[in-house]
Design a protein around this motif. Structure first.
Motif, short mmCIF file in Angstrom:
data_model
loop_
_atom_site.label_atom_id
_atom_site.label_comp_id
_atom_site.label_asym_id
_atom_site.label_seq_id
_atom_site.Cartn_x
_atom_site.Cartn_y
_atom_site.Cartn_z
N CYS A 147 -73.84 1.38 -15.75
CA CYS A 147 -73.26 0.79 -16.96
C CYS A 147 -71.76 0.57 -16.78
O CYS A 147 -71.23 -0.47 -17.15
CB CYS A 147 -73.52 1.70 -18.16
N TYR A 148 -71.06 1.54 -16.18
CA TYR A 148 -69.63 1.37 -15.94
C TYR A 148 -69.36 0.23 -14.96
O TYR A 148 -68.38 -0.50 -15.11
CB TYR A 148 -69.01 2.67 -15.42
N ARG A 149 -70.21 0.06 -13.99
CA ARG A 149 -70.04 -1.06 -13.04
C ARG A 149 -70.23 -2.40 -13.74
O ARG A 149 -69.51 -3.35 -13.45
CB ARG A 149 -71.03 -0.93 -11.88
N LYS A 150 -71.17 -2.46 -14.63
CA LYS A 150 -71.44 -3.72 -15.34
C LYS A 150 -70.36 -4.03 -16.38
O LYS A 150 -70.02 -5.18 -16.60
CB LYS A 150 -72.81 -3.66 -16.04
N THR A 154 -65.03 -3.29 -20.52
CA THR A 154 -65.36 -2.63 -21.80
C THR A 154 -66.21 -1.38 -21.54
O THR A 154 -67.41 -1.35 -21.82
CB THR A 154 -66.13 -3.60 -22.71
N PRO A 155 -65.60 -0.32 -21.01
CA PRO A 155 -66.37 0.89 -20.68
C PRO A 155 -66.87 1.64 -21.91
O PRO A 155 -67.79 2.44 -21.82
CB PRO A 155 -65.39 1.74 -19.88
N LEU A 156 -66.29 1.37 -23.05
CA LEU A 156 -66.75 2.08 -24.25
C LEU A 156 -68.14 1.63 -24.69
O LEU A 156 -68.78 2.31 -25.49
CB LEU A 156 -65.74 1.88 -25.39
N ASP A 157 -68.61 0.52 -24.14
CA ASP A 157 -69.96 0.06 -24.45
C ASP A 157 -71.04 0.96 -23.83
O ASP A 157 -72.21 0.80 -24.13
CB ASP A 157 -70.17 -1.38 -23.98
N CYS A 158 -70.65 1.86 -22.96
CA CYS A 158 -71.60 2.72 -22.26
C CYS A 158 -71.83 4.04 -22.99
O CYS A 158 -72.37 4.99 -22.41
CB CYS A 158 -71.11 2.99 -20.83
N TRP A 159 -71.46 4.16 -24.24
CA TRP A 159 -71.58 5.44 -24.94
C TRP A 159 -73.01 5.93 -25.05
O TRP A 159 -73.24 7.15 -24.98
CB TRP A 159 -70.88 5.40 -26.30
N PRO A 160 -74.03 5.05 -25.19
CA PRO A 160 -75.39 5.60 -25.27
C PRO A 160 -75.81 6.29 -23.97
O PRO A 160 -76.42 7.37 -24.00
CB PRO A 160 -76.27 4.38 -25.56
N GLU A 161 -75.47 5.68 -22.83
CA GLU A 161 -75.82 6.28 -21.54
C GLU A 161 -75.10 7.61 -21.34
O GLU A 161 -75.66 8.58 -20.81
CB GLU A 161 -75.50 5.32 -20.39
N VAL A 162 -73.82 7.64 -21.75
CA VAL A 162 -73.04 8.87 -21.62
C VAL A 162 -73.66 9.97 -22.49
O VAL A 162 -73.76 11.13 -22.08
CB VAL A 162 -71.56 8.62 -22.00
#
Length: 181
Positions: A147-150, A154-162
């Motif tokens: 998710c961070y690579r994609k 906008t790394p905050l979009d990865c909150w569900p995975e985190v």
């Protein structure tokens, strides 16, 4: 001994008389007189001499550097050979004293190879152990990384995975604490 007495007093010297007088121009005479009065060289000649001396010094420096490199390589080879001979001698002593024992001395190249082999086996074991026991943590961690690579901007979009990753780690911690009790 008697050769001087048997010679006649006639001299072998021949003198020629010049009938035409020799004369030099005043410019030549002055130039020769100036050179004899001042023993210094002319600036042109001095610059040629300086350039020649500098060229010889540069050539000598290049040759000395080559010689130094050759001597350096010979010293390194001799030291390597001496070290290998010493290690081989120690290995021979240890193997003859402790034949079949685990603690025998070997050369450094073989020891480094063995060390790398053991290190690779440990890393492989650790990797297999981690993935076999905790597949859910591995999967959720990989999902976060992907998710961070994609979403680099906008790394905050990865909150569900985190969140999923944190939950899997928390379950792992709880299982670990239960195993300690």
């Amino acid at each position: 001994m008697g050769a001087n007495q048997s010679r006649s007093e006639i001299s072998d010297e021949k003198v020629f008389q010049n009938e035409i007088p020799i004369s030099f121009s005043p410019g030549v005479v002055n130039q020769l007189a100036d050179r004899t009065e001042s023993p210094e060289t002319t600036p042109e000649r001095q610059s040629i001499l300086d350039a020649h001396i500098q060229a010889r010094i540069r050539d000598e420096l290049v040759q000395l550097k080559r010689d130094e490199e050759i001597v350096q390589r010979e010293i390194e080879r001799a030291l390597e050979k001496e070290n290998l001979d010493r290690e081989t001698g120690l290995a021979g002593l240890a193997s003859s004293e402790d034949e079949g024992s685990v603690g025998s001395v070997r050369n450094s190249a073989a020891l480094l190879g063995d060390l790398e082999e053991v290190r690779a086996k440990i890393e492989k074991y650790q990797a297999n152990k981690r993935t076999a026991e905790y597949p859910e943590v591995e999967e959720s961690g990989a999902a976060v990384a992907e998710c961070y690579r994609k979403n680099k901007s906008t790394p905050l979009d990865c909150w569900p995975e985190v969140t999923k990753f944190k939950a899997s780690v928390e379950r792992l911690e709880q299982a670990y604490f239960k195993s300690l009790q």
